[in-house]
Each structure stands twice: as C-alpha cells, then as structure tokens.
Design an enzyme around this catalytic site. Structure first.
Site, PDB file in Angstrom:
ATOM      1  N   SER A 173       0.782  -1.330  -0.061  1.00 38.86           N
ATOM      2  CA  SER A 173      -0.011  -0.128   0.150  1.00 38.86           C
ATOM      3  C   SER A 173       0.986   1.252  -0.044  1.00 38.86           C
ATOM      4  O   SER A 173       2.090   1.239   0.334  1.00 38.86           O
ATOM      5  CB  SER A 173      -0.819  -0.122   1.362  1.00 38.86           C
ATOM      6  OG  SER A 173      -1.531   1.269   1.368  1.00 38.86           O
ATOM      7  N   TYR A 178      -1.804  -1.514  10.582  1.00 32.87           N
ATOM      8  CA  TYR A 178      -2.068  -1.780   9.198  1.00 32.87           C
ATOM      9  C   TYR A 178      -0.699  -1.438   8.498  1.00 32.87           C
ATOM     10  O   TYR A 178      -0.116  -1.930   7.829  1.00 32.87           O
ATOM     11  CB  TYR A 178      -3.442  -1.173   8.477  1.00 32.87           C
ATOM     12  CG  TYR A 178      -3.591  -1.487   6.914  1.00 32.87           C
ATOM     13  CD1 TYR A 178      -3.949  -2.725   6.512  1.00 32.87           C
ATOM     14  CD2 TYR A 178      -3.214  -0.672   6.402  1.00 32.87           C
ATOM     15  CE1 TYR A 178      -3.891  -2.867   5.215  1.00 32.87           C
ATOM     16  CE2 TYR A 178      -3.293  -0.585   4.960  1.00 32.87           C
ATOM     17  CZ  TYR A 178      -4.017  -1.843   4.176  1.00 32.87           C
ATOM     18  OH  TYR A 178      -4.101  -1.955   2.881  1.00 32.87           O
TER      19      TYR A 178
HETATM   20  P1  NDP Z   1     -10.747  -6.617   0.411  1.00 32.95           P
HETATM   21  O1  NDP Z   1     -11.127  -6.598   1.989  1.00 32.95           O
HETATM   22  O2  NDP Z   1     -11.891  -6.353  -0.470  1.00 32.95           O
HETATM   23  O3  NDP Z   1     -10.610  -8.182   0.343  1.00 32.95           O
HETATM   24  C1  NDP Z   1      -9.711  -8.946   0.883  1.00 32.95           C
HETATM   25  C2  NDP Z   1      -9.721 -10.475   0.601  1.00 32.95           C
HETATM   26  O4  NDP Z   1      -8.787 -10.928   1.370  1.00 32.95           O
HETATM   27  C3  NDP Z   1     -11.210 -10.896   0.843  1.00 32.95           C
HETATM   28  O5  NDP Z   1     -11.337 -11.833   0.020  1.00 32.95           O
HETATM   29  C4  NDP Z   1     -10.791 -11.725   2.465  1.00 32.95           C
HETATM   30  O6  NDP Z   1     -11.456 -12.722   2.715  1.00 32.95           O
HETATM   31  C5  NDP Z   1      -9.286 -12.084   2.073  1.00 32.95           C
HETATM   32  N1  NDP Z   1      -8.632 -12.194   3.742  1.00 32.95           N
HETATM   33  C6  NDP Z   1      -8.678 -11.417   4.607  1.00 32.95           C
HETATM   34  N2  NDP Z   1      -8.027 -12.071   5.408  1.00 32.95           N
HETATM   35  C7  NDP Z   1      -7.856 -13.421   5.343  1.00 32.95           C
HETATM   36  C8  NDP Z   1      -7.382 -14.364   6.090  1.00 32.95           C
HETATM   37  N3  NDP Z   1      -7.033 -14.246   7.273  1.00 32.95           N
HETATM   38  N4  NDP Z   1      -7.103 -15.649   5.561  1.00 32.95           N
HETATM   39  C9  NDP Z   1      -7.490 -15.761   3.931  1.00 32.95           C
HETATM   40  N5  NDP Z   1      -8.255 -14.683   3.127  1.00 32.95           N
HETATM   41  C10 NDP Z   1      -8.181 -13.490   3.717  1.00 32.95           C
HETATM   42  O7  NDP Z   1      -9.607  -6.015   0.193  1.00 32.95           O
HETATM   43  P2  NDP Z   1      -8.750  -5.388  -0.891  1.00 32.95           P
HETATM   44  O8  NDP Z   1      -9.178  -5.877  -2.038  1.00 32.95           O
HETATM   45  O9  NDP Z   1      -9.254  -3.750  -0.884  1.00 32.95           O
HETATM   46  O10 NDP Z   1      -7.349  -5.515  -0.610  1.00 32.95           O
HETATM   47  C11 NDP Z   1      -6.379  -6.267  -1.180  1.00 32.95           C
HETATM   48  C12 NDP Z   1      -4.942  -5.894  -1.007  1.00 32.95           C
HETATM   49  O11 NDP Z   1      -4.832  -4.665  -1.469  1.00 32.95           O
HETATM   50  C13 NDP Z   1      -4.578  -5.926   0.494  1.00 32.95           C
HETATM   51  O12 NDP Z   1      -3.262  -6.598   0.898  1.00 32.95           O
HETATM   52  C14 NDP Z   1      -4.583  -4.499   0.874  1.00 32.95           C
HETATM   53  O13 NDP Z   1      -3.918  -4.367   2.153  1.00 32.95           O
HETATM   54  C15 NDP Z   1      -4.212  -3.786  -0.311  1.00 32.95           C
HETATM   55  N6  NDP Z   1      -4.624  -2.436  -0.586  1.00 32.95           N
HETATM   56  C16 NDP Z   1      -5.928  -2.086  -0.658  1.00 32.95           C
HETATM   57  C17 NDP Z   1      -6.304  -0.977  -0.666  1.00 32.95           C
HETATM   58  C18 NDP Z   1      -7.774  -0.246  -0.915  1.00 32.95           C
HETATM   59  O14 NDP Z   1      -7.904   0.825  -0.631  1.00 32.95           O
HETATM   60  N7  NDP Z   1      -8.682  -1.141  -0.815  1.00 32.95           N
HETATM   61  C19 NDP Z   1      -5.272   0.103  -0.725  1.00 32.95           C
HETATM   62  C20 NDP Z   1      -3.938  -0.181  -0.768  1.00 32.95           C
HETATM   63  C21 NDP Z   1      -3.581  -1.272  -0.484  1.00 32.95           C
HETATM   64  P3  NDP Z   1     -12.895 -12.385   3.751  1.00 32.95           P
HETATM   65  O15 NDP Z   1     -13.696 -11.253   3.251  1.00 32.95           O
HETATM   66  O16 NDP Z   1     -13.702 -13.800   3.797  1.00 32.95           O
HETATM   67  O17 NDP Z   1     -12.245 -12.065   5.201  1.00 32.95           O
END
Ligand code: NDP
Length: 244
Positions: free
Chosen positions: A136, A149
């Site tokens: 990020s 985070y």
């Molecule tokens: P979302 O919350 O939309 O999706 C995250 C996904 O990761 C979900 O499917 C979730 O499953 C899964 N996940 C979370 N925890 C676990 C776990 N313990 N085990 C297995 N799966 C898990 O997030 P984003 O798509 O927005 O984010 C994706 C990446 O991008 C992350 O690394 C985030 O830090 C990064 N990012 C996002 C930004 C944003 O503004 N969205 C900005 C900068 C970086 P479930 O819902 O079932 O927990």
C-alpha cells in the site's frame, strides 16, 4: 495489457473479494491455472463458477498451522500474489494486542509463510518465478487510525527487498505494488469519512483514487517477463500521491 500465462500455475491469496478476486479472473483469462486462496467459502464457490477449473483453497491465513496444512502440499507454483490483508482501524492509543497480532499474522506473516512454501518448490524444481506482494502507499505515508495496518505494509517493503536479495540467484523475482485507495470493501471502510476522502482525493495529482483494474494490471506486469529486470522494487499505483 495482453499477457499470456499459459502453462504456468499461479497462487493468489485473498482471492474471494476485491483486488484478489479480479487478479484471479485476469490470470485465468490470460491462460494460467490458478489456485485461489481465501477465508470465506461462499466467495470461492461463486468465483469457481465464474472461472471453472480454478483450484479453491479455503483457509484462514492468519493461522500458521492451518495454512501449512492447506498449502504445504500445494504443488508447483510459478507465480504468487500475496494479497490477503485486513485493515483494522483504531487510533494508535487504542490498538489492542489482538489487533496488532491479527494485523501482522494475516498481512505480513502469511506472505512470509506462503512465499517460503512456494519459493522452496520453485527452487526444488529449478524453475524461475515471480512473486508480487500487495502492499500500500501507507508503507510510505501515514493515514489516520491505521497504525497497525501501515506498520505491516512498511515491514512488507523490507520483506520484499530481503526476498528479492536471497531468491534472485534462483531467478525468482519479488516486487510489491503500493496502491492508493481503491474503493473495494476495504477501501470504502478506510475512506468512509466523506470530507476526509474528498480532501485526500484532491491531494492526488491525478485527482482520483485507483481502480481495481489499475492494481491488477500492475500485478500482472510484475508477474510477467515484461518486468524481467525488476526485483526488490515497490511500485506505486497512486495517481502521483507519493510524489507530492
Ligand atoms: P478486501 O477486503 O476487499 O478483500 C480482501 C480479501 O482477502 C477478501 O477476500 C478476504 O476474505 C481475504 N482475506 C482477508 N483476511 C484473510 C485471511 N485471514 N485468510 C484468507 N483470506 C483473507 O480488500 P482489497 O481487495 O481492498 O485489498 C487487497 C489488498 O490490497 C490488501 O493487501 C490491501 O492491504 C491492499 N490495498 C488495498 C487498498 C484499498 O484501498 N482497497 C489500498 C492499498 C492496498 P474475507 O472477506 O473472507 O475475510
């Protein structure tokens, strides 16, 4: 970007929603076989319907033993996207031990562990590989209520560099993508304050947040041979925010 990953097997964590889900779809469309790892089974069931033939793995990546059990025998992987993360929002002074531990186990330790499993397999098979850590822009700048985070993402920068240094001799490249806000479920949560969100957007030279597609394109570029001389780098997808 038209890339061809035919003949390669990819593993994407956090594949159920948001950026991870669209990364799976893009890799699938580009001919890769995909192992989709996530926590909520219903997401994996619906994703499997959209992308028949992907290999769903349902596991809580914050649980080391469960992850070892689920992925220890995952088999050959050529491309890895460490994308799963949680953004637990709390003022610094109110962050609990549970918040801290959960943030680090899901966001950082799982990337460490899954990369070890995958890289050992690549080295044993004597094949090259590419690993992308989804980080990020808060690895570089502060954001309110995201101390835990952001700290995981700052540490991910050094994990990316360390892995690049140690795995480079095996022809395994490791990079991170560092997006600004993307309006997934997570992005909506961290930018829920409308006034804050508007001001933040205006501080971006391009005056907008990133789309999921912008991040997925960069992930695919870094996975592909088009970036064959790039390793250990942190690639912003930030509309110029870090330049300001
Ligand atoms: P979302 O919350 O939309 O999706 C995250 C996904 O990761 C979900 O499917 C979730 O499953 C899964 N996940 C979370 N925890 C676990 C776990 N313990 N085990 C297995 N799966 C898990 O997030 P984003 O798509 O927005 O984010 C994706 C990446 O991008 C992350 O690394 C985030 O830090 C990064 N990012 C996002 C930004 C944003 O503004 N969205 C900005 C900068 C970086 P479930 O819902 O079932 O927990």
């Amino acid at each position: 970007m038209q890339l061809n990953f035919s003949g390669l097997r990819a593993l994407v964590t956090g594949a159920g929603k948001g950026i991870g889900r669209d990364t799976v779809k893009a890799l699938y469309a580009s001919g890769a076989r995909v192992v989709a790892v996530s926590r909520t089974n219903a997401d994996l069931v619906s994703l499997s319907k959209e992308c028949p033939g992907i290999e769903p793995v349902c596991v809580d990546l914050g649980d080391w033993k469960a992850t070892e059990k689920a992925l220890g025998g995952v088999g050959p992987v050529d491309l890895l996207v460490n994308n799963a993360a949680v953004a637990l929002m709390r003022p610094f002074l109110e962050v609990t031990k549970e918040d801290f531990d959960r943030s680090f186990s899901v966001n950082l330790r799982s990337a460490f562990q899954v990369s070890q499993i995958v890289a050992r397999g690549m080295i044993n098979r004597g094949v090259p590989g590419s690993i992308v850590n989804v980080s990020s822009m808060v690895a570089h700048v502060t954001f309110p209520n995201l101390a835990a985070y952001s700290t995981t993402k700052g540490a991910m920068t050094m994990l990316t560099k360390s892995m690049a240094m140690e795995l480079g001799p095996y022809k395994i490249r490791v990079n991170s993508v560092n997006p600004t806000v993307v309006l997934t479920a997570m992005g909506q949560k961290v930018s829920a304050d409308l006034e804050f969100s508007q001001k933040l957007k205006e501080r971006h030279p391009l005056r907008k947040f990133a789309e999921v597609e912008n991040v997925v394109d960069t992930i695919l570029f870094l996975l592909s041979d088009r970036s064959s001389m790039t390793t250990g780098s942190t690639v912003p997808v930030d509309g110029g925010f870090l330049a300001t």
